[in-house]
Structure formats: structure tokens, C-alpha cells
Write a protein that holds these residues in place. Structure first.
Motif, PDB file in Angstrom:
ATOM      1  N   ASN A  43      66.077  67.063  39.575  1.00 29.79           N
ATOM      2  CA  ASN A  43      66.395  65.895  40.395  1.00 29.79           C
ATOM      3  C   ASN A  43      65.147  65.301  41.031  1.00 29.79           C
ATOM      4  OD1 ASN A  43      67.162  64.406  42.924  1.00 29.79           O
ATOM      5  ND2 ASN A  43      69.225  64.884  42.202  1.00 29.79           N
ATOM      6  N   ARG A  44      64.365  66.125  41.701  1.00 27.32           N
ATOM      7  CA  ARG A  44      63.216  65.609  42.458  1.00 27.32           C
ATOM      8  C   ARG A  44      62.102  65.094  41.550  1.00 27.32           C
ATOM      9  NH1 ARG A  44      65.857  64.323  46.816  1.00 27.32           N
ATOM     10  NH2 ARG A  44      66.478  66.079  48.153  1.00 27.32           N
ATOM     11  N   SER A  72      62.363  63.897  38.511  1.00 25.85           N
ATOM     12  CA  SER A  72      62.782  62.705  37.766  1.00 25.85           C
ATOM     13  C   SER A  72      62.985  61.500  38.666  1.00 25.85           C
ATOM     14  CB  SER A  72      64.064  62.995  36.982  1.00 25.85           C
ATOM     15  OG  SER A  72      65.141  63.254  37.855  1.00 25.85           O
ATOM     16  N   GLU A  73      62.781  61.670  39.983  1.00 23.56           N
ATOM     17  CA  GLU A  73      62.812  60.501  40.863  1.00 23.56           C
ATOM     18  C   GLU A  73      61.731  59.497  40.470  1.00 23.56           C
ATOM     19  OE1 GLU A  73      64.513  62.458  45.030  1.00 23.56           O
ATOM     20  OE2 GLU A  73      62.365  62.482  44.623  1.00 23.56           O
ATOM     21  N   ASP A  74      60.650  59.985  39.868  1.00 25.31           N
ATOM     22  CA  ASP A  74      59.612  59.115  39.317  1.00 25.31           C
ATOM     23  C   ASP A  74      60.047  58.721  37.905  1.00 25.31           C
ATOM     24  OD1 ASP A  74      57.354  58.031  38.052  1.00 25.31           O
ATOM     25  OD2 ASP A  74      55.974  59.242  39.252  1.00 25.31           O
ATOM     26  N   PRO A  75      60.389  57.451  37.657  1.00 24.76           N
ATOM     27  CA  PRO A  75      60.936  57.063  36.353  1.00 24.76           C
ATOM     28  C   PRO A  75      59.949  57.204  35.198  1.00 24.76           C
ATOM     29  CG  PRO A  75      60.505  55.132  37.708  1.00 24.76           C
ATOM     30  CD  PRO A  75      60.317  56.318  38.588  1.00 24.76           C
ATOM     31  N   TYR A 121      72.717  68.415  42.871  1.00 24.12           N
ATOM     32  CA  TYR A 121      71.399  67.975  42.398  1.00 24.12           C
ATOM     33  C   TYR A 121      71.366  67.593  40.910  1.00 24.12           C
ATOM     34  CZ  TYR A 121      68.804  69.503  46.595  1.00 24.12           C
ATOM     35  OH  TYR A 121      68.300  69.642  47.868  1.00 24.12           O
ATOM     36  N   ALA A 150      71.170  63.711  38.677  1.00 20.72           N
ATOM     37  CA  ALA A 150      69.963  63.426  37.890  1.00 20.72           C
ATOM     38  C   ALA A 150      70.271  63.251  36.412  1.00 20.72           C
ATOM     39  CB  ALA A 150      68.947  64.555  38.070  1.00 20.72           C
ATOM     40  N   ARG A 203      70.095  59.843  34.564  1.00 15.80           N
ATOM     41  CA  ARG A 203      68.835  59.106  34.482  1.00 15.80           C
ATOM     42  C   ARG A 203      68.297  59.158  33.044  1.00 15.80           C
ATOM     43  NH1 ARG A 203      66.361  62.074  39.881  1.00 15.80           N
ATOM     44  NH2 ARG A 203      67.747  61.042  41.391  1.00 15.80           N
ATOM     45  N   GLU A 244      62.793  72.959  46.950  1.00 17.64           N
ATOM     46  CA  GLU A 244      62.394  71.652  47.495  1.00 17.64           C
ATOM     47  C   GLU A 244      60.891  71.618  47.779  1.00 17.64           C
ATOM     48  OE1 GLU A 244      63.573  68.777  47.818  1.00 17.64           O
ATOM     49  OE2 GLU A 244      65.743  68.795  48.098  1.00 17.64           O
ATOM     50  N   LYS A 260      54.594  67.632  42.605  1.00 14.39           N
ATOM     51  CA  LYS A 260      54.298  66.198  42.698  1.00 14.39           C
ATOM     52  C   LYS A 260      52.867  65.959  43.184  1.00 14.39           C
ATOM     53  CE  LYS A 260      58.986  64.421  43.498  1.00 14.39           C
ATOM     54  NZ  LYS A 260      59.884  63.725  44.446  1.00 14.39           N
ATOM     55  N   LYS A 272      56.145  61.023  46.123  1.00 13.21           N
ATOM     56  CA  LYS A 272      57.080  61.908  46.824  1.00 13.21           C
ATOM     57  C   LYS A 272      58.228  61.095  47.405  1.00 13.21           C
ATOM     58  CE  LYS A 272      53.773  65.509  48.059  1.00 13.21           C
ATOM     59  NZ  LYS A 272      53.198  66.311  49.158  1.00 13.21           N
TER      60      LYS A 272
END
Length: 583
Positions: A33-34, A36-39, A225, A229, A232, A569, A576, A583
Motif C-alpha cells: 500500500n505505502r 505504491s502510493e507513488d504511481p 491495506y 492497493a 492500483r 509503517e 521511501k 512520503k
């Protein structure tokens, strides 16, 4: 709404991803999840189990006791345990998207300040201290009302919780036993005193049990979570595939382990995928060290005995196995308000389940316990003359006591066919015994040798003996005197002798399914003493990190799932930062 990118065939995958995550439990779900927050980042998650999102039994909190041993459990068992009369103990580990959060009993403790500050000291890294951990904890979960909607003022501290995706609540189906427990506190005194919220910094005393439950349903790592994700376009999830080993790049030193080999059966074809940035092992306390050993990273004697080339000699891989041990004592009670009458009557069970399905109310909205205590041994206990205090600090527990409003069949005792009961589960949460995880074969589909070495340290035997004494003592406290008729089953034969109590524990104890420590963290400058450094990177190699309970340097003095979420987390932010991601 976009569909979930969950696949069963290697043909559906790319040949390369930025990050390849092995395991879809807490660590894998949080990282998927975290990251893949960056596409711009591509992520692959590989899970040996399946997608259990349509399994209704996993949603019902009270039914969690029936899930270990089922289709979403690896069905591991320990080696014969010398400290438990050579009994083999079941080691339940989740085999599904969401990992063990799909089959656990959902108790929610973040460990408290002393645990995290002790880890900061061990790793020489303040990022693992309480100040940092508390901020990540608030990123993990949010407090929700209990299923019955009652006023929770006075037995939870809302300010201790945050706004993260995991739902946390106190029990939503009160019982008469709850009041008896709290009424007994005046008699019990000391470290048994009321604690409004174990997640506010001090995990010591007696309080309401918080659980990963929202709206009367289990809140697990997949729902919180991974599934969000999975829609995406930069996330792929492969199920029913097992990682067989990691393949180093030829001729590079230190070894670079960014290629993952996997298969869907022992004899099935092998398939490889490469991570351009990192491979992250999140396969758990059993799976992560097993994969490292199969890949040539581990104790040289073990690897050589299985004709595995030693690429990185590290005796710490698979060492430091730690686990909580527990034993249940059963008492007959003067009450008809226990779950015994519900569970022994199929019509009553079906009615309770129907009430849960229709309104998310009643017995089934809870885990099997509403209250518990974390307590310390007395400072003048003779055991401290022989052994140091293993707890994280003077405000951290040695023992846990869980109060169940019925006959909980822990230890294999069958429920009686009549009568009403309470169960007192007594657990050692600061053990000094240390075990091992070692591969049994070059076959990655063969179960490894799991030896938690339960009750092999004298401190643990003495502490569990005291735990049994505590259970018998607390049921004699004034509020319980008219409620408890007396112990039943094997506990009825216990008398005042410590030898008899120790024998009772050896004969009936099992684990809490809180294993950890097999890929332990060490300080960066002392990384060779562990498996990973303070940033969770595997010592002596490139491109490889571990993010799961195996990295714990010591076992938390509490239930461990929330602690794993916090580690994951923080790991996401470490990754990152290293790769320059937002972040």
C-alpha cells in the motif's frame, strides 16, 4: 470501481518490478500500500496462500478460535518440546492474503514506551523509540465505537489512537464477568490496578481488551491495506505461489539478491522475477529465515548439511526464536450467563450467528475475552536472585491473564456437556527461552524444523508456576468467592506444591502464536550479531530487506500484531527515503 489485480498465473506478470514483496501478511500488505502510493513505482506481492475475501467465517470475530488448522493455516507443528514433555505444539500461521491477521484472535496492543525504547537502545537508533513508534501507531489504526454503541468513556483513551486504516474497538457485547474482574481490583492491588488503555504508553494493569474489530467484523491487513492497493495499476498480487529461493547476481560482491524464484508445487516449473530496487521478505518468523537459508544465507553447518552453497555465513539466521507460552485453568461458576449454553446447543449457536449476520450484535461480535491483565512478578521473587529481569522495563509485564466467560478448550480439554464455566488463561509474556528455525530439506515445500524451545529456561518455569498460583489466588478474591464454585478438570487436582503446578504447565501448556525474532535486528555497527541492520537490510548482501515479526530483537511483553504494523509503517518510510520516493 477498478477490479483487484489478483492473479494466479505467472503469465499475467511482468518480468521486472521495482519492488518484489514476498508474503501478504502485515508487512507485505502495509508495504504494498505505502510504496505504491507513488504511481511511478511498480510493486509485486507474492503470496503462498489464496484470496479468502469471500470466506464469511473469517469475518466473525468469535469464530476466530475455529480458524487455526483450517485451509488458511500453514498447519505447522513444532519439534517435540523437551520443556513440554516432548509434546509437539501447533504453530498456527496464516496462509492467505492478510496472513495471520485472517486467523488470529485480534487482540490489539502496541507494546508501550518501554518496549520501543529498549529496541532503540539495542539498535542504537532512536527511530525505533517510543516517540517514533507512537506516531506510526497513529498512522496504523483508528478507534471505532463497539458494536453495541455503548458509551466507552472511562475505559479507553481516544487520544492514544490515530486515523489509520485498521479499525480498533473495545468489546461490543458486555458480560457479567467483566464487572467481577474490575470489582476484584481492590483485592488484587499492585500491578493489577485498572489501566484505561494499554495503548497509551504503559502495557501493565487490568483493562478492557482492545481488538482489531470494526462494526462487529474482523479488521485485517488485507482489508485495511492490501485490497485498497490492489486496484492500483502499479500493483500486482500473485496468489497460490511459493517463493523457493532468492537468486544472487553472478560475480557481484557483496551478493545482490534481487531475483526471486518461485513455483506452485514442489515438482512444478520454477519462474523468476527481478526487482530493480529491492526484494522485501515479509514471509514471517518461519518463512523469512527459511527462504534465506534456502538461498545460501544462514548457518554454514546447516546449509552444508543440505548441500546448499554458503553465500553468506550467518549463524543468526533462524536463531533467537521467541514465543509466549500459555495454559488455561477452568472453573465452574454460579451463573447461566456464559457462552457454554450457547455453544453446546446448535439452535442457540445458529441464532447467535443469525443475529450477527442481520444486525452485527450479540456474542459473536467479540473475540472470546473482554478483559485481561498484564502483571509483574513481585520484586522479591527468588527467581530474580538467579536470573536478570527479562521484561523491557519496570513498567512492563512478565505475565498476562485473560478472562473468558465460558469453557475455552485450550490445551485439548473437551468442553463439558453441562454446567457453566470461566476460563483463566495465564501466559508468560517475557520468556527467556530461545529456540531455532532450521530448514529440514532443500525442498522449499518441506516444512522446516520449528523449535521454540518452550520452557527450557528456569526463569520461564518459575514464572509460569507463579502464573498458575496467581490464577488460583485471583479466583479467591472477594468478588469471585460466590461466583466461582471451584476449579475443574486437571486444575482441580492442583494443590499448593510448585512442583505440581510446574508439571501441570508442562503437560497442558501451548503457545499464544506470537512467534518472533528469527531474523533479529542489530545496531548498524553490530549488524553481524543479527540478521538485519537498524534499517532492516539483510547483513552482507544488497537489494534485500526483511519486514515482519522475525526482525524483533526481543519479544514484546504483549500481543504482537499491532507491533508488526508499526514496524511495517516505519519500514515503508525507510524504503521511501533510501530510494527517493515521496512520503
Amino acid at each position: 470501481m477498478a477490479s483487484r489485480r489478483i492473479f494466479t498465473s505467472f503469465a499475467d506478470l511482468r518480468s521486472e518490478y521495482d519492488f518484489v514483496i514476498v508474503g501478504a501478511g502485515i508487512g507485505g500488505s502495509v508495504l504494498a500500500n505505502r510504496l505504491s502510493e507513488d504511481p511511478s513505482v511498480s510493486v509485486l506481492v507474492i503470496e503462498a496462500g489464496g484470496d479468502e475475501s469471500n470466506n464469511p467465517q473469517m469475518q466473525v470475530p468469535f469464530m476466530g478460535v475455529r480458524l487455526p488448522g483450517g485451509p488458511a493455516d500453514w498447519k505447522f507443528a513444532s519439534t517435540p518440546q523437551k520443556g513440554l514433555e516432548d509434546r509437539q505444539i501447533a504453530c498456527a500461521r496464516g496462509k492467505a492474503l492478510g496472513g495471520t491477521t485472517r486467523i488470529n484472535l485480534m487482540t490489539w496492543n502496541n507494546g508501550g514506551a518501554e518496549l520501543w525504547d529498549s529496541w532503540a537502545k539495542i539498535t542504537k537508533n532512536e527511530g525505533w523509540g517510543w516517540k517514533s513508534a507512537r506516531s506510526y501507531y497513529k498512522k496504523v489504526c483508528h478507534l471505532v465505537p463497539p458494536a453495541d454503541g455503548r458509551d466507552t468513556h472511562g475505559f479507553v483513551a481516544p487520544s492514544a489512537h490515530g486515523d489509520g486504516p485498521v479499525a480498533v474497538s473495545v468489546p461490543g457485547h458486555p458480560t457479567a464477568l467483566d464487572k467481577l474482574v474490575f470489582d476484584a481490583l481492590d483485592d488484587l492491588g499492585g500491578t493489577w490496578a485498572f489501566n484505561i488503555d494499554f495503548n497509551a504508553g504503559t502495557c501493565l494493569g487490568t483493562g478492557y481488551m482492545q481488538s482489531s474489530i470494526g462494526n462487529g467484523e474482523r479488521s485485517d491487513a488485507a482489508s485495511a491495506y492490501l485490497y485498497p492497493a490492489s486496484t492500483r495499476p502499479n500493483v500486482d498480487i500473485l496468489v497460490n505461489a511459493q517463493v523457493t529461493r532468492l537468486v544472487p547476481v553472478s560475480g557481484i560482491q557483496p551478493p545482490d539478491f534481487r531475483t526471486v524464484e518461485m513455483a506452485q508445487s514442489s515438482e512444478g516449473p520454477r519462474h523468476t522475477i527481478t526487482a530493480t530496487k529491492e526484494v522485501i521478505l515479509a514471509a514471517g518468523v518461519i518463512g523469512s529465515p527459511q527462504i534465506l537459508q534456502l538461498s545460501g544465507i544462514g548457518p554454514p553447518d546447516l546449509l552444508s548439511s543440505h548441500n546448499i552453497p554458503v553465500i553468506v555465513a550467518n549463524p543468526a539466521v533462524g536463531a533467537n526464536y521467541q514465543e509466549h507460552v500459555t495454559v488455561g485453568l477452568h472453573f465452574e461458576v454460579n451463573s447461566t450467563d456464559t457462552w457454554d449454553t450457547v455453544l453446546r446447543d446448535p439452535e442457540a449457536t445458529n441464532a447467535a450467528l443469525a443475529l450477527w449476520k442481520e444486525k452485527r450484535q450479540g456474542l459473536f461480535v467479540n473475540s472470546p475475552a473482554n478483559t485481561h491483565s498484564f502483571v509483574r512478578l513481585r520484586d522479591d521473587n527468588p527467581i530474580f536472585e538467579e536470573h536478570p529481569d527479562p521484561a523491557a522495563g519496570p513498567r512492563s509485564a512478565h505475565l498476562e491473564v485473560i478472562y473468558c466467560n465460558g469453557f475455552a478448550p485450550f490445551g485439548g480439554a473437551p468442553p463439558p456437556t453441562s454446567g457453566n464455566y470461566m476460563t483463566v488463561l495465564t501466559s508468560l509474556v517475557s520468556p527467556m527461552s530461545r529456540g531455532t528455525l532450521r530448514i529440514a530439506s532443500r525442498d522449499p515445500f518441506a516444512a522446516p524444523h520449528i523449535d521454540p524451545a518452550l520452557l527450557t529456561h528456569p526463569f520461564d518455569v518459575a514464572a509460569m508456576t507463579q502464573a498458575v498460583t496467581n490464577a488460583l489466588w485471583l479466583t479467591g478474591a472477594t468478588p469471585f468467592k460466590r461466583y466461582v464454585r471451584g476449579p475443574v478438570g486437571p486444575a482441580a487436582r492442583l494443590h499448593g506444591h510448585d512442583d505440581a503446578k510446574a508439571a501441570f504447565v508442562r503437560e497442558h501448556a501451548r503457545t499464544m502464536n506470537h512467534p518472533c525474532g528469527t531474523c533479529a535486528m542489530a545496531a548498524d555497527e553490530d549488524a553481524s550479531e543479527g540478521v538485519v541492520d537498524a534499517k532492516l537490510r539483510v547483513e552482507g548482501v544488497r537489494g534485500l530487506r526483511v519486514v515482519d515479526a522475525s526482525v524483533f530483537p526481543t519479544i514484546p511483553n504483549c500481543h504482537i500484531q499491532a507491533v508488526i504494523y508499526i514496524v511495517a509503517e516505519r519500514a515503508a518510510d525507510l524504503i521511501k527515503t533510501q530510494h527517493g520516493l515521496a512520503k
